[in-house]
Scaffold this motif. Structure first.
Motif, PDB file in Angstrom:
ATOM      1  N   THR A   1      -3.561   9.364  -2.225  1.00  0.00           N
ATOM      2  CA  THR A   1      -2.806   9.587  -0.995  1.00  0.00           C
ATOM      3  C   THR A   1      -3.261   8.588   0.067  1.00  0.00           C
ATOM      4  OG1 THR A   1      -4.434  11.143  -0.133  1.00  0.00           O
ATOM      5  CG2 THR A   1      -2.597  12.084  -1.366  1.00  0.00           C
ATOM      6  N   ALA A   2      -2.455   8.430   1.091  1.00  0.00           N
ATOM      7  CA  ALA A   2      -2.870   7.670   2.269  1.00  0.00           C
ATOM      8  C   ALA A   2      -2.192   8.300   3.482  1.00  0.00           C
ATOM      9  CB  ALA A   2      -2.477   6.207   2.127  1.00  0.00           C
ATOM     10  N   VAL A   3      -2.869   8.212   4.615  1.00  0.00           N
ATOM     11  CA  VAL A   3      -2.400   8.884   5.832  1.00  0.00           C
ATOM     12  C   VAL A   3      -1.817   7.867   6.812  1.00  0.00           C
ATOM     13  CG1 VAL A   3      -3.231  10.106   7.899  1.00  0.00           C
ATOM     14  CG2 VAL A   3      -4.061  10.773   5.635  1.00  0.00           C
ATOM     15  N   TYR A   4      -0.696   8.224   7.420  1.00  0.00           N
ATOM     16  CA  TYR A   4      -0.055   7.360   8.415  1.00  0.00           C
ATOM     17  C   TYR A   4       0.316   8.226   9.619  1.00  0.00           C
ATOM     18  CZ  TYR A   4       0.240   4.638   4.186  1.00  0.00           C
ATOM     19  OH  TYR A   4      -0.100   3.989   3.037  1.00  0.00           O
ATOM     20  N   ALA A   5      -0.229   7.909  10.779  1.00  0.00           N
ATOM     21  CA  ALA A   5       0.082   8.656  12.000  1.00  0.00           C
ATOM     22  C   ALA A   5       1.379   8.105  12.584  1.00  0.00           C
ATOM     23  CB  ALA A   5      -1.056   8.513  13.001  1.00  0.00           C
ATOM     24  N   VAL A   6       2.451   8.877  12.468  1.00  0.00           N
ATOM     25  CA  VAL A   6       3.770   8.384  12.867  1.00  0.00           C
ATOM     26  C   VAL A   6       4.565   9.491  13.555  1.00  0.00           C
ATOM     27  CG1 VAL A   6       5.962   7.448  12.023  1.00  0.00           C
ATOM     28  CG2 VAL A   6       3.864   6.868  10.850  1.00  0.00           C
TER      29      VAL A   6
END
Ligand SMILES: NC(=O)c1ccc[n+]([C@@H]2O[C@H](COP(=O)([O-])OP(=O)(O)OC[C@H]3O[C@@H](n4cnc5c(N)ncnc54)[C@H](O)[C@@H]3O)[C@@H](O)[C@H]2O)c1
Length: 269
Positions: free
Chosen positions: A67-72
Protein backbone atom coordinates in the motif's frame (compact mmCIF):
# COMPACT_ATOMS: atom_id res chain seq x y z
CA UNK A 1 -16.61 -14.47 5.58
CA UNK A 2 -13.19 -12.89 5.61
CA UNK A 3 -11.15 -15.98 6.38
CA UNK A 4 -12.11 -17.80 3.19
CA UNK A 5 -10.96 -14.96 0.90
CA UNK A 6 -7.66 -16.47 -0.19
CA UNK A 7 -8.50 -15.83 -3.87
CA UNK A 8 -5.80 -13.58 -5.37
CA UNK A 9 -7.84 -12.38 -8.31
CA UNK A 10 -6.46 -8.81 -8.16
CA UNK A 11 -2.82 -9.92 -8.23
CA UNK A 12 -0.70 -7.52 -10.28
CA UNK A 13 -3.44 -4.86 -10.34
CA UNK A 14 -3.28 -1.39 -8.81
CA UNK A 15 -6.36 -0.01 -7.05
CA UNK A 16 -7.08 3.51 -5.84
CA UNK A 17 -9.35 3.89 -2.79
CA UNK A 18 -10.54 7.31 -1.66
CA UNK A 19 -11.72 7.78 1.93
CA UNK A 20 -9.24 4.99 2.65
CA UNK A 21 -8.86 6.15 6.24
CA UNK A 22 -12.57 5.75 6.94
CA UNK A 23 -14.47 2.68 8.06
CA UNK A 24 -15.73 1.51 4.67
CA UNK A 25 -12.64 2.68 2.74
CA UNK A 26 -10.37 0.81 5.13
CA UNK A 27 -12.35 -2.42 4.76
CA UNK A 28 -12.35 -2.05 0.96
CA UNK A 29 -8.60 -1.40 0.87
CA UNK A 30 -8.04 -4.41 3.04
CA UNK A 31 -10.20 -6.68 0.92
CA UNK A 32 -8.41 -5.57 -2.26
CA UNK A 33 -5.00 -6.09 -0.66
CA UNK A 34 -6.02 -9.53 0.60
CA UNK A 35 -6.97 -10.39 -2.96
CA UNK A 36 -3.53 -9.36 -4.21
CA UNK A 37 -3.94 -5.74 -5.37
CA UNK A 38 -1.46 -3.00 -4.69
CA UNK A 39 -3.61 -0.34 -3.03
CA UNK A 40 -3.24 3.45 -3.12
CA UNK A 41 -4.82 4.88 0.03
CA UNK A 42 -6.17 8.38 -0.65
CA UNK A 43 -7.72 10.45 2.11
CA UNK A 44 -7.82 14.06 3.23
CA UNK A 45 -6.48 12.72 6.53
CA UNK A 46 -3.02 11.23 6.06
CA UNK A 47 -3.11 9.96 9.66
CA UNK A 48 -6.27 7.90 9.09
CA UNK A 49 -4.95 6.50 5.81
CA UNK A 50 -1.68 5.59 7.54
CA UNK A 51 -3.62 3.60 10.13
CA UNK A 52 -5.21 1.70 7.24
CA UNK A 53 -1.76 1.03 5.75
CA UNK A 54 -0.58 -0.24 9.13
CA UNK A 55 -3.57 -2.53 9.57
CA UNK A 56 -3.06 -3.99 6.09
CA UNK A 57 0.67 -4.45 6.73
CA UNK A 58 -0.10 -6.35 9.92
CA UNK A 59 -2.89 -8.43 8.40
CA UNK A 60 -1.20 -9.03 5.05
CA UNK A 61 2.05 -10.27 6.51
CA UNK A 62 3.80 -8.85 3.42
CA UNK A 63 2.04 -10.90 0.75
CA UNK A 64 -0.61 -8.81 -0.97
CA UNK A 65 -0.11 -6.04 1.57
CA UNK A 66 1.48 -3.42 -0.70
CA UNK A 67 0.00 0.00 0.00
CA UNK A 68 0.97 3.66 -0.18
CA UNK A 69 -0.66 6.70 1.38
CA UNK A 70 -1.58 9.92 -0.44
CA UNK A 71 -3.04 12.92 1.42
CA UNK A 72 -5.56 14.31 -1.06
CA UNK A 73 -8.72 16.40 -0.98
CA UNK A 74 -10.98 14.83 -3.63
CA UNK A 75 -12.60 18.19 -4.35
CA UNK A 76 -9.29 19.44 -5.81
CA UNK A 77 -8.93 18.05 -9.36
CA UNK A 78 -5.27 19.08 -9.68
CA UNK A 79 -4.37 17.38 -6.42
CA UNK A 80 -6.13 14.17 -7.48
CA UNK A 81 -4.39 14.26 -10.86
CA UNK A 82 -1.02 14.76 -9.24
CA UNK A 83 -1.67 11.96 -6.75
CA UNK A 84 -2.69 9.51 -9.47
CA UNK A 85 0.53 10.30 -11.31
CA UNK A 86 2.47 9.43 -8.16
CA UNK A 87 0.37 6.29 -7.63
CA UNK A 88 1.29 5.02 -11.09
CA UNK A 89 4.99 5.70 -10.48
CA UNK A 90 4.86 4.04 -7.04
CA UNK A 91 2.45 1.15 -7.57
CA UNK A 92 1.81 0.69 -11.30
CA UNK A 93 -1.03 1.28 -13.81
CA UNK A 94 -4.35 2.18 -12.20
CA UNK A 95 -7.21 -0.01 -13.46
CA UNK A 96 -9.36 -0.29 -10.31
CA UNK A 97 -10.93 2.51 -8.26
CA UNK A 98 -13.22 2.77 -5.25
CA UNK A 99 -14.78 6.05 -4.15
CA UNK A 100 -15.42 5.66 -0.41
CA UNK A 101 -14.91 9.24 0.75
CA UNK A 102 -17.82 11.23 2.13
CA UNK A 103 -19.25 13.58 4.70
CA UNK A 104 -22.64 13.90 6.36
CA UNK A 105 -24.06 16.61 8.59
CA UNK A 106 -27.49 16.62 10.10
CA UNK A 107 -29.67 19.71 9.81
CA UNK A 108 -33.45 19.92 9.67
CA UNK A 109 -34.40 21.11 6.18
CA UNK A 110 -35.53 24.55 7.36
CA UNK A 111 -32.17 25.14 9.04
CA UNK A 112 -29.80 23.65 6.45
CA UNK A 113 -27.17 26.32 5.68
CA UNK A 114 -26.48 26.84 1.97
CA UNK A 115 -22.77 26.63 2.76
CA UNK A 116 -23.27 23.10 4.12
CA UNK A 117 -25.19 22.17 0.98
CA UNK A 118 -22.20 23.32 -1.10
CA UNK A 119 -19.67 21.49 1.07
CA UNK A 120 -21.58 18.19 1.01
CA UNK A 121 -22.16 18.31 -2.73
CA UNK A 122 -18.51 19.26 -3.31
CA UNK A 123 -17.08 16.31 -1.39
CA UNK A 124 -19.66 13.61 -2.06
CA UNK A 125 -20.60 14.36 -5.67
CA UNK A 126 -17.95 16.55 -7.30
CA UNK A 127 -15.24 14.55 -5.52
CA UNK A 128 -16.70 11.33 -6.93
CA UNK A 129 -16.79 12.81 -10.43
CA UNK A 130 -13.16 13.92 -10.13
CA UNK A 131 -12.09 10.45 -8.98
CA UNK A 132 -14.08 8.53 -11.60
CA UNK A 133 -13.03 10.76 -14.49
CA UNK A 134 -9.36 10.84 -13.58
CA UNK A 135 -9.12 7.14 -12.75
CA UNK A 136 -11.01 6.32 -15.95
CA UNK A 137 -8.56 8.31 -18.09
CA UNK A 138 -5.78 6.12 -16.68
CA UNK A 139 -7.78 2.91 -17.15
CA UNK A 140 -8.63 3.83 -20.75
CA UNK A 141 -4.89 4.18 -21.43
CA UNK A 142 -4.32 0.74 -19.86
CA UNK A 143 -7.07 -1.05 -21.82
CA UNK A 144 -9.93 -1.20 -19.30
CA UNK A 145 -10.84 -1.55 -15.66
CA UNK A 146 -13.58 -1.39 -13.08
CA UNK A 147 -14.75 1.24 -10.61
CA UNK A 148 -17.20 1.38 -7.70
CA UNK A 149 -18.67 4.47 -6.08
CA UNK A 150 -20.08 4.22 -2.56
CA UNK A 151 -23.50 5.86 -2.64
CA UNK A 152 -26.15 5.21 0.05
CA UNK A 153 -29.75 4.15 0.52
CA UNK A 154 -30.14 7.88 1.26
CA UNK A 155 -29.71 8.35 -2.49
CA UNK A 156 -32.88 6.28 -3.05
CA UNK A 157 -35.30 8.46 -1.13
CA UNK A 158 -35.97 11.58 0.91
CA UNK A 159 -34.15 12.59 4.10
CA UNK A 160 -35.72 15.30 6.28
CA UNK A 161 -32.54 16.02 8.23
CA UNK A 162 -29.87 15.71 5.54
CA UNK A 163 -31.34 16.82 2.21
CA UNK A 164 -27.84 17.76 1.03
CA UNK A 165 -26.50 14.26 1.73
CA UNK A 166 -29.48 12.53 0.07
CA UNK A 167 -29.13 14.73 -3.02
CA UNK A 168 -25.40 14.07 -3.22
CA UNK A 169 -25.94 10.32 -3.01
CA UNK A 170 -28.74 10.35 -5.62
CA UNK A 171 -26.30 12.34 -7.75
CA UNK A 172 -23.66 9.64 -7.32
CA UNK A 173 -26.08 7.02 -8.68
CA UNK A 174 -26.78 9.22 -11.71
CA UNK A 175 -23.07 9.91 -12.19
CA UNK A 176 -22.29 6.18 -12.09
CA UNK A 177 -24.89 5.47 -14.78
CA UNK A 178 -23.52 8.20 -17.07
CA UNK A 179 -19.94 7.08 -16.51
CA UNK A 180 -20.86 3.43 -17.14
CA UNK A 181 -22.56 4.36 -20.41
CA UNK A 182 -19.66 6.53 -21.56
CA UNK A 183 -16.93 4.10 -20.53
CA UNK A 184 -18.41 0.76 -21.65
CA UNK A 185 -16.73 1.03 -25.05
CA UNK A 186 -13.38 1.34 -23.25
CA UNK A 187 -13.89 -1.88 -21.31
CA UNK A 188 -14.50 -0.05 -18.04
CA UNK A 189 -17.38 -1.08 -15.79
CA UNK A 190 -18.76 1.40 -13.26
CA UNK A 191 -21.18 0.53 -10.48
CA UNK A 192 -22.43 1.93 -7.18
CA UNK A 193 -23.07 0.26 -3.87
CA UNK A 194 -25.74 1.64 -1.55
CA UNK A 195 -25.05 0.77 2.09
CA UNK A 196 -27.72 1.18 4.75
CA UNK A 197 -26.36 1.67 8.25
CA UNK A 198 -22.75 0.62 8.68
CA UNK A 199 -20.77 0.53 11.91
CA UNK A 200 -18.22 3.30 11.19
CA UNK A 201 -17.26 6.62 12.77
CA UNK A 202 -19.77 8.37 10.48
CA UNK A 203 -22.63 6.33 11.98
CA UNK A 204 -21.31 6.49 15.53
CA UNK A 205 -21.16 10.30 15.34
CA UNK A 206 -24.79 10.44 14.15
CA UNK A 207 -25.92 8.19 17.01
CA UNK A 208 -23.97 10.17 19.61
CA UNK A 209 -25.87 13.25 18.40
CA UNK A 210 -29.25 11.43 18.29
CA UNK A 211 -28.70 9.91 21.73
CA UNK A 212 -28.04 13.33 23.22
CA UNK A 213 -31.21 14.78 21.68
CA UNK A 214 -33.34 11.81 22.77
CA UNK A 215 -31.78 11.45 26.23
CA UNK A 216 -30.63 7.87 25.67
CA UNK A 217 -27.22 6.23 25.31
CA UNK A 218 -25.53 5.84 21.90
CA UNK A 219 -25.85 2.05 22.37
CA UNK A 220 -29.62 2.39 22.83
CA UNK A 221 -29.79 4.59 19.76
CA UNK A 222 -27.84 1.94 17.78
CA UNK A 223 -30.21 -0.78 19.05
CA UNK A 224 -33.28 1.25 18.02
CA UNK A 225 -31.77 1.67 14.57
CA UNK A 226 -30.96 -2.03 14.27
CA UNK A 227 -34.56 -2.93 15.17
CA UNK A 228 -35.75 -1.04 12.08
CA UNK A 229 -33.56 -3.10 9.73
CA UNK A 230 -35.15 -6.29 8.32
CA UNK A 231 -31.97 -8.30 9.00
CA UNK A 232 -32.06 -6.93 12.56
CA UNK A 233 -28.53 -5.62 12.86
CA UNK A 234 -26.15 -2.85 11.77
CA UNK A 235 -23.88 -3.96 8.93
CA UNK A 236 -20.12 -4.28 9.12
CA UNK A 237 -17.75 -2.37 6.80
CA UNK A 238 -16.47 -5.76 5.65
CA UNK A 239 -19.92 -6.63 4.31
CA UNK A 240 -19.71 -3.56 2.06
CA UNK A 241 -16.13 -4.39 1.09
CA UNK A 242 -17.25 -7.87 -0.04
CA UNK A 243 -19.81 -6.30 -2.38
CA UNK A 244 -17.30 -3.74 -3.66
CA UNK A 245 -14.72 -6.44 -4.39
CA UNK A 246 -17.39 -8.48 -6.19
CA UNK A 247 -18.29 -5.46 -8.34
CA UNK A 248 -14.61 -4.90 -9.20
CA UNK A 249 -13.96 -8.57 -9.97
CA UNK A 250 -14.43 -10.74 -13.03
CA UNK A 251 -17.34 -12.37 -11.21
CA UNK A 252 -19.42 -9.33 -12.15
CA UNK A 253 -18.02 -8.99 -15.69
CA UNK A 254 -21.47 -8.32 -17.20
CA UNK A 255 -22.63 -5.85 -14.55
CA UNK A 256 -22.31 -2.13 -15.24
CA UNK A 257 -24.27 1.04 -14.50
CA UNK A 258 -25.99 -0.55 -11.49
CA UNK A 259 -26.56 0.65 -7.95
CA UNK A 260 -26.66 -2.34 -5.63
CA UNK A 261 -28.38 -1.99 -2.26
CA UNK A 262 -26.37 -3.70 0.47
CA UNK A 263 -28.47 -2.65 3.43
CA UNK A 264 -30.00 -5.63 5.22
CA UNK A 265 -33.28 -5.08 3.42
CA UNK A 266 -33.81 -1.46 4.51
CA UNK A 267 -34.39 -0.46 0.89
CA UNK A 268 -35.77 -2.85 -1.72
CA UNK A 269 -36.13 -0.68 -4.83
N1 LIG B 1 -21.53 4.58 7.58
C1 LIG B 1 -22.70 4.40 6.99
O1 LIG B 1 -23.67 3.96 7.60
C2 LIG B 1 -22.86 4.72 5.52
C3 LIG B 1 -24.09 4.41 4.93
C4 LIG B 1 -24.29 4.69 3.58
C5 LIG B 1 -23.25 5.26 2.86
N2 LIG B 1 -22.07 5.55 3.46
C6 LIG B 1 -21.03 6.17 2.65
O2 LIG B 1 -19.86 5.39 2.67
C7 LIG B 1 -18.73 6.24 2.46
C8 LIG B 1 -17.73 5.97 3.57
O3 LIG B 1 -18.32 6.30 4.81
P1 LIG B 1 -17.77 5.77 6.22
O4 LIG B 1 -18.94 5.30 6.96
O5 LIG B 1 -16.60 4.89 6.01
O6 LIG B 1 -17.36 7.17 6.86
P2 LIG B 1 -16.01 7.63 7.56
O7 LIG B 1 -16.32 8.97 8.13
O8 LIG B 1 -15.51 6.56 8.46
O9 LIG B 1 -14.99 7.78 6.33
C9 LIG B 1 -15.05 8.81 5.39
C10 LIG B 1 -13.63 9.12 4.95
O10 LIG B 1 -13.67 10.11 3.91
C11 LIG B 1 -12.60 11.00 4.13
N3 LIG B 1 -12.86 12.30 3.49
C12 LIG B 1 -13.77 13.23 3.87
N4 LIG B 1 -13.69 14.29 3.07
C13 LIG B 1 -12.71 14.04 2.16
C14 LIG B 1 -12.15 14.77 1.09
N5 LIG B 1 -12.58 16.01 0.78
N6 LIG B 1 -11.15 14.21 0.36
C15 LIG B 1 -10.70 12.97 0.67
N7 LIG B 1 -11.17 12.23 1.69
C16 LIG B 1 -12.18 12.76 2.43
C17 LIG B 1 -12.52 11.14 5.65
O11 LIG B 1 -11.27 11.66 6.07
C18 LIG B 1 -12.77 9.71 6.09
O12 LIG B 1 -11.57 8.98 6.24
C19 LIG B 1 -19.25 7.66 2.44
O13 LIG B 1 -19.44 8.07 1.11
C20 LIG B 1 -20.59 7.53 3.12
O14 LIG B 1 -21.49 8.54 2.72
C21 LIG B 1 -21.85 5.29 4.77
Amino acid sequence: MGKGKAMKDFEGRTAVVTGAGGGIGRACARSLAERGARVALLDISADSASLTAESIGQAGGGAGGTTAVYAVDVTDPDAVEEALGRVERDLGPVTLAVGAHGIVRNHPFLELPAADWDATLAVNLKGMFVLLQKAARRAVAHGGGAMVAVSSVAGRGPRATCADYAASKAGVISLVRSAALALAEHGIRVNAVCPGVVDTEMTRAIHRQKAEIEGITPQESFARQAAKIPLGRIETPEEIADVVSFLLSAQSSYVTGQALNACGGLEMD
